[in-house]
Write a protein that holds these residues in place. Structure first.
Motif, mmCIF file in Angstrom:
data_model
loop_
_atom_site.group_PDB
_atom_site.id
_atom_site.type_symbol
_atom_site.label_atom_id
_atom_site.label_comp_id
_atom_site.label_asym_id
_atom_site.label_seq_id
_atom_site.Cartn_x
_atom_site.Cartn_y
_atom_site.Cartn_z
ATOM 1 N N MET A 157 0.842 -1.203 0.000
ATOM 2 C CA MET A 157 0.000 0.000 0.000
ATOM 3 C C MET A 157 0.874 1.250 0.000
ATOM 4 O O MET A 157 1.837 1.342 0.757
ATOM 5 C CB MET A 157 -0.905 0.010 1.230
ATOM 6 N N THR A 158 0.544 2.202 -0.856
ATOM 7 C CA THR A 158 1.315 3.444 -0.931
ATOM 8 C C THR A 158 0.734 4.484 0.020
ATOM 9 O O THR A 158 -0.474 4.722 0.035
ATOM 10 C CB THR A 158 1.295 4.004 -2.364
ATOM 11 N N THR A 159 1.608 5.098 0.818
ATOM 12 C CA THR A 159 1.138 6.103 1.761
ATOM 13 C C THR A 159 1.780 7.469 1.549
ATOM 14 O O THR A 159 1.399 8.428 2.210
ATOM 15 C CB THR A 159 1.416 5.654 3.209
ATOM 16 N N ALA A 160 2.768 7.584 0.652
ATOM 17 C CA ALA A 160 3.425 8.878 0.443
ATOM 18 C C ALA A 160 4.060 8.940 -0.943
ATOM 19 O O ALA A 160 4.510 7.926 -1.481
ATOM 20 C CB ALA A 160 4.490 9.114 1.510
ATOM 21 N N ILE A 161 4.101 10.157 -1.487
ATOM 22 C CA ILE A 161 4.727 10.409 -2.781
ATOM 23 C C ILE A 161 5.899 11.365 -2.567
ATOM 24 O O ILE A 161 5.739 12.431 -1.964
ATOM 25 C CB ILE A 161 3.733 11.028 -3.789
ATOM 26 N N ILE A 162 7.063 10.977 -3.073
ATOM 27 C CA ILE A 162 8.278 11.776 -2.916
ATOM 28 C C ILE A 162 8.739 12.241 -4.294
ATOM 29 O O ILE A 162 8.986 11.420 -5.180
ATOM 30 C CB ILE A 162 9.399 10.965 -2.240
ATOM 31 N N PHE A 163 8.857 13.553 -4.459
ATOM 32 C CA PHE A 163 9.300 14.126 -5.723
ATOM 33 C C PHE A 163 10.753 14.578 -5.639
ATOM 34 O O PHE A 163 11.146 15.247 -4.678
ATOM 35 C CB PHE A 163 8.464 15.360 -6.085
ATOM 36 N N ASP A 164 11.530 14.240 -6.651
ATOM 37 C CA ASP A 164 12.759 14.971 -6.919
ATOM 38 C C ASP A 164 12.325 16.351 -7.429
ATOM 39 O O ASP A 164 11.155 16.552 -7.773
ATOM 40 C CB ASP A 164 13.581 14.223 -7.970
ATOM 41 N N MET A 165 13.247 17.303 -7.501
ATOM 42 C CA MET A 165 12.851 18.642 -7.940
ATOM 43 C C MET A 165 13.352 18.977 -9.349
ATOM 44 O O MET A 165 12.561 19.136 -10.278
ATOM 45 C CB MET A 165 13.351 19.707 -6.954
ATOM 46 N N ASP A 166 14.671 19.082 -9.511
ATOM 47 C CA ASP A 166 15.231 19.499 -10.800
ATOM 48 C C ASP A 166 14.963 18.439 -11.865
ATOM 49 O O ASP A 166 15.316 17.272 -11.704
ATOM 50 C CB ASP A 166 16.739 19.737 -10.667
ATOM 51 N N GLY A 167 14.312 18.861 -12.944
ATOM 52 C CA GLY A 167 13.999 17.938 -14.021
ATOM 53 C C GLY A 167 12.690 17.200 -13.839
ATOM 54 O O GLY A 167 12.235 16.508 -14.754
ATOM 55 N N VAL A 168 12.066 17.342 -12.664
ATOM 56 C CA VAL A 168 10.776 16.698 -12.398
ATOM 57 C C VAL A 168 9.693 17.752 -12.171
ATOM 58 O O VAL A 168 8.644 17.731 -12.813
ATOM 59 C CB VAL A 168 10.860 15.746 -11.185
ATOM 60 N N LEU A 169 9.953 18.669 -11.249
ATOM 61 C CA LEU A 169 9.011 19.754 -10.984
ATOM 62 C C LEU A 169 9.324 20.989 -11.819
ATOM 63 O O LEU A 169 8.424 21.727 -12.213
ATOM 64 C CB LEU A 169 9.045 20.127 -9.497
#
Length: 218
Positions: A1-13
């Protein structure tokens, strides 16, 4: 089960990788007369800036004591350019809205310095989507070491196996897999054929495909 989403920043956001390269090239040409080329930036995406510049200085026989000053100059100039002309990745707000509406906590875990993360997210007007902004700055090891992602799961008080990481770089993907997290990779167009991305759980071409990938992995 997924409980959190983690984003990289540069090149993703934010479409910032070309900005980093251009600023580094300009400053090294101005300060040392050194032309940084493609070889200098090979596999550099996701690497902490102090480590990358140390590699530049070794490669070109430049004074290592200059690295902290160059780091400060480059980070400041990159931040200024992003604030002046922010370039969010297409679909970023829509994706963040969708994730938020489904009640999943969202954090950013980046190799960029803390001040830079805050500066960029504010420039893009998306900082309010993130419960935490986590930097590898000051950690003993940056990506591809998993420390920054493990710190994210610790702060969120969730198991690493319950996290999905959104990354664009091989170094970040390796770090996330080493942390025992699921990984969705969105490589730059020129890197999408890199076979190393086969390590990821899902590969997508744009942020518009990420929510479907998250549902697939949940």
């Amino acid at each position: 089960m997924t409980t959190a989403i983690i984003f990289d920043m540069d090149g993703v956001l934010v479409d910032s990788e070309p900005v980093w390269v251009k600023v580094e090239q300009e400053i090294y040409l101005q300060c040392y007369g050194v032309h940084l080329d493609d070889e200098d930036f090979k596999d550099s995406a996701g690497i902490r800036i102090d480590k990358l510049l140390t590699e530049h200085h070794h490669r070109h026989s430049l004074p290592l004591e200059d690295v902290p000053r160059r780091v400060e100059e480059i980070v400041t100039e990159v931040g200024r350019r992003i604030q002046t002309h922010p370039q969010p990745m297409p679909g970023v707000v829509e994706l963040l809205e969708t994730i938020q509406q489904h009640g999943l906590p969202i954090v950013v875990a980046s190799s960029s310095p803390r001040k830079q993360i805050a500066r960029v997210l504010d420039a893009l007007n998306i900082s309010h989507y993130f419960s935490h902004q986590i930097s590898a700055e000051g950690m003993i090891n940056g990506k591809p070491h998993p420390a920054v992602f493990l710190r994210a799961s610790e702060i969120l008080n969730v198991n690493p196996e319950e996290c999905i990481v959104i990354e664009d770089a091989v170094n970040g993907m390796v770090a996330a897999k080493a942390a025992q997290m699921k990984v969705i990779v969105m490589p730059a167009p020129e890197a999408c054929q890199d076979k190393r991305f086969g390590l990821a759980d899902v590969q997508v071409n744009s942020l518009g495909e990420v929510w479907q990938a998250i549902q697939q992995l949940k």
